[in-house]
Design an enzyme around this catalytic site. Structure first.
Site, PDB file in Angstrom:
ATOM      1  N   HIS A 105       2.027   3.058  -3.331  1.00 28.39           N
ATOM      2  CA  HIS A 105       1.204   3.960  -4.129  1.00 28.39           C
ATOM      3  C   HIS A 105       1.680   5.401  -4.079  1.00 28.39           C
ATOM      4  CE1 HIS A 105      -2.139   1.510  -5.558  1.00 28.39           C
ATOM      5  NE2 HIS A 105      -2.182   0.897  -4.391  1.00 28.39           N
ATOM      6  N   HIS A 154     -50.629  23.922   0.728  1.00 31.63           N
ATOM      7  CA  HIS A 154     -50.448  22.477   0.611  1.00 31.63           C
ATOM      8  C   HIS A 154     -51.768  21.762   0.910  1.00 31.63           C
ATOM      9  CE1 HIS A 154     -46.213  23.366   0.501  1.00 31.63           C
ATOM     10  NE2 HIS A 154     -45.870  22.073   0.488  1.00 31.63           N
ATOM     11  N   ASP A 175      -7.373  -5.324  -5.509  1.00 33.69           N
ATOM     12  CA  ASP A 175      -6.986  -4.297  -6.478  1.00 33.69           C
ATOM     13  C   ASP A 175      -7.215  -4.765  -7.906  1.00 33.69           C
ATOM     14  OD1 ASP A 175      -6.233  -2.438  -4.604  1.00 33.69           O
ATOM     15  OD2 ASP A 175      -4.111  -2.960  -4.645  1.00 33.69           O
ATOM     16  N   GLN A 186       0.830  -1.203   0.000  1.00 33.11           N
ATOM     17  CA  GLN A 186       0.000   0.000   0.000  1.00 33.11           C
ATOM     18  C   GLN A 186       0.864   1.253   0.000  1.00 33.11           C
ATOM     19  OE1 GLN A 186      -2.902  -1.225  -0.380  1.00 33.11           O
ATOM     20  NE2 GLN A 186      -3.866   0.711  -0.860  1.00 33.11           N
ATOM     21  N   GLU A 200      -9.850   2.426   4.342  1.00 37.37           N
ATOM     22  CA  GLU A 200     -10.206   2.130   2.954  1.00 37.37           C
ATOM     23  C   GLU A 200     -10.113   0.617   2.714  1.00 37.37           C
ATOM     24  OE1 GLU A 200      -8.643   3.309  -1.540  1.00 37.37           O
ATOM     25  OE2 GLU A 200      -7.326   3.569   0.190  1.00 37.37           O
ATOM     26  N   HIS A 201      -8.978   0.038   3.092  1.00 36.62           N
ATOM     27  CA  HIS A 201      -8.766  -1.411   3.005  1.00 36.62           C
ATOM     28  C   HIS A 201      -8.452  -1.925   4.403  1.00 36.62           C
ATOM     29  CE1 HIS A 201      -7.110   0.425  -0.753  1.00 36.62           C
ATOM     30  NE2 HIS A 201      -7.835  -0.507  -1.341  1.00 36.62           N
TER      31      HIS A 201
END
Length: 440
Positions: free
Chosen positions: A269, A428, A369, A266, A335-336
């Site tokens: 990235h 209304h 992924d 990770q 996220e993961h």
């Protein structure tokens, strides 16, 4: 290598955990003043402005924004067979998963003569962004296009930055993947100017129309995120994605080599990527540090990886039990999230906040992924507490169709009038009573 935070003596409250746990600081507001003029300029001058910014930021100026279909076909023909086969498998598995997500129309009978139907309609035209910065991601094209196609989106355009080394075209891997997916509209434009051009449309250098979209999805850097924030409302967006992140909840039985490899994957990235280990085992934490010290210098992007692992967004969190670890990862909302503990599936079932959960030693994030069939466009920065990843639902709008007979309206009219009167909205009420001049 990983900074440690020891929470074994007392676990903070959920609110305190949100400020205690490591997290990348990304201030989108800080760059809005830089991005707003770009968006405004593209709105005013269209393609000419977009190409000028492309030349400034990407050091290349394409002949046109839209990539000729012949280039897509050539990129696919020249794609290495192992990569083509892998992309084909990734697409096939993603289609299996996402085709199952399509919603069906439901009609509920509320009263005799009164029904509410929930109908699902796809967004008509979508712009899908594929980054081209530190790395190029054909897999992201798959993850954006497949759910949009499964939702029934009629018109798709893939945007990706032009590359000087490829003659002003996006990376061949992006072009080939678009062709493999049956997408024939690709724009060679990136960053904030891409978001603006997708939003406002324009006229290409050859006079062809570049139609605006109804929604923009896909990850990017902070400048692209700022542009998405500025145009939100004019178009829909999937999310404001921040740097990628992984959290691993592991106990003493986890393999430190697996844990270290996944943390590194990770960190590969981005220097701002977050890699977080949550464990009740000091021995495992020590072993993971030793593995990181051995592996990081050997990895291709060692400088980037080392920066990410040493950053304040990464670290090891020591807890007194797996139960406390679950509370920590729920507060972190990764996220993961990998679960590498005894009874990993049972532990995973107790987690409530994560973009995606990877269970056991043979479900690394890398699988998700590419080839798990799940989607890898996921909420970051703790947004998994309230948001989900990209899916077929992202591209669908639900519409309630209300169908009441005269008798069914008469039956409930008194309640409508009472509520409208209580809210101080007499018109209304009159919209109902006007239908029954003889009285209710």
């Amino acid at each position: 290598m990983l900074t440690r935070t020891d929470l074994r003596s007392a676990l903070p409250s959920p609110a305190e955990l949100r400020t205690t746990l490591p997290r990348a600081e990304v201030d989108v507001d800080a760059v809005l003043h830089q991005v707003r003029p770009i968006v405004d300029d593209v709105r005013a001058r269209g393609v000419e402005a977009a190409l000028e910014y492309t030349e400034k930021f990407d050091q290349v100026r394409p002949d046109s924004v839209r990539v000729p279909v012949a280039h897509l076909e050539r990129a696919l023909a020249e794609l290495a067979e192992p990569v083509r086969a892998a992309l084909g498998e990734a697409i096939a598995r993603a289609r299996v998963v996402h085709n199952e997500q399509r919603r069906v129309e439901t009609t509920t009978r509320v009263a005799a003569g009164g029904t509410v139907t929930e109908r699902w309609a796809p967004v008509q035209r979508v712009g899908l962004y594929a980054p081209g910065g530190l790395a190029v991601y054909p897999s992201t094209v798959v993850m954006n296009v497949v759910p949009a196609q499964a939702a029934g989106v009629e018109s798709l355009v893939v945007c990706s930055p032009p590359q000087a080394e490829f003659g002003g075209l996006p990376h061949p891997g992006i072009l080939a993947t678009a062709a493999l997916l049956g997408v024939d509209e690709v724009w060679a434009v990136g960053g904030a100017q891409a978001v603006a051009l997708l939003t406002y449309g324009g006229v290409d250098t050859d006079g062809a129309e570049l139609a605006p979209v109804d929604m923009v999805t896909g990850p990017g850097n902070i400048y692209l995120t700022a542009a998405k924030r500025l145009v939100r409302g004019l178009v829909g967006i999937d999310a404001e994605a921040g740097p990628t992140e992984i959290a691993i909840l592991a106990d003493a039985g986890a393999d430190p080599a697996h844990v270290a490899a996944d943390l590194i994957s990770q960190a590969e990235h981005d220097p701002l990527a977050a890699s977080v280990l949550v464990t009740d085992s000091v021995e495992l934490a020590d072993a993971v540090d030793a593995e990181l010290a051995r592996r990081v210098p050997l990895t291709k992007h060692s400088e980037r990886v080392g920066t990410a692992l040493r950053g304040k967004q990464s670290g090891t969190i020591l807890v007194s039990s797996v139960d406390d670890g679950i509370r920590v990862v729920d507060a972190y909302a990764a996220e993961h999230l990998e679960i590498q503990t005894a009874d990993a599936r049972a532990v995973a079932d107790r987690v409530r906040s994560a973009g995606a959960i990877f269970v056991g030693p043979y479900a690394p994030v890398s699988l998700g992924d590419y080839c798990a069939g799940s989607n890898h466009v996921l909420p970051t920065g703790g947004c998994a507490r309230h948001s989900s990843g990209l899916s077929v639902q992202t591209f669908l709008r639900h519409i309630h169709v209300v169908d009441y007979s005269e008798a069914a309206l008469r039956e409930v009219a008194g309640h409508v009038v009472a509520l409208a009167t209580a809210e101080g909205l007499p018109a209304h009420a009159e919209a109902v009573t006007a239908r029954f001049p003889e009285g209710l």
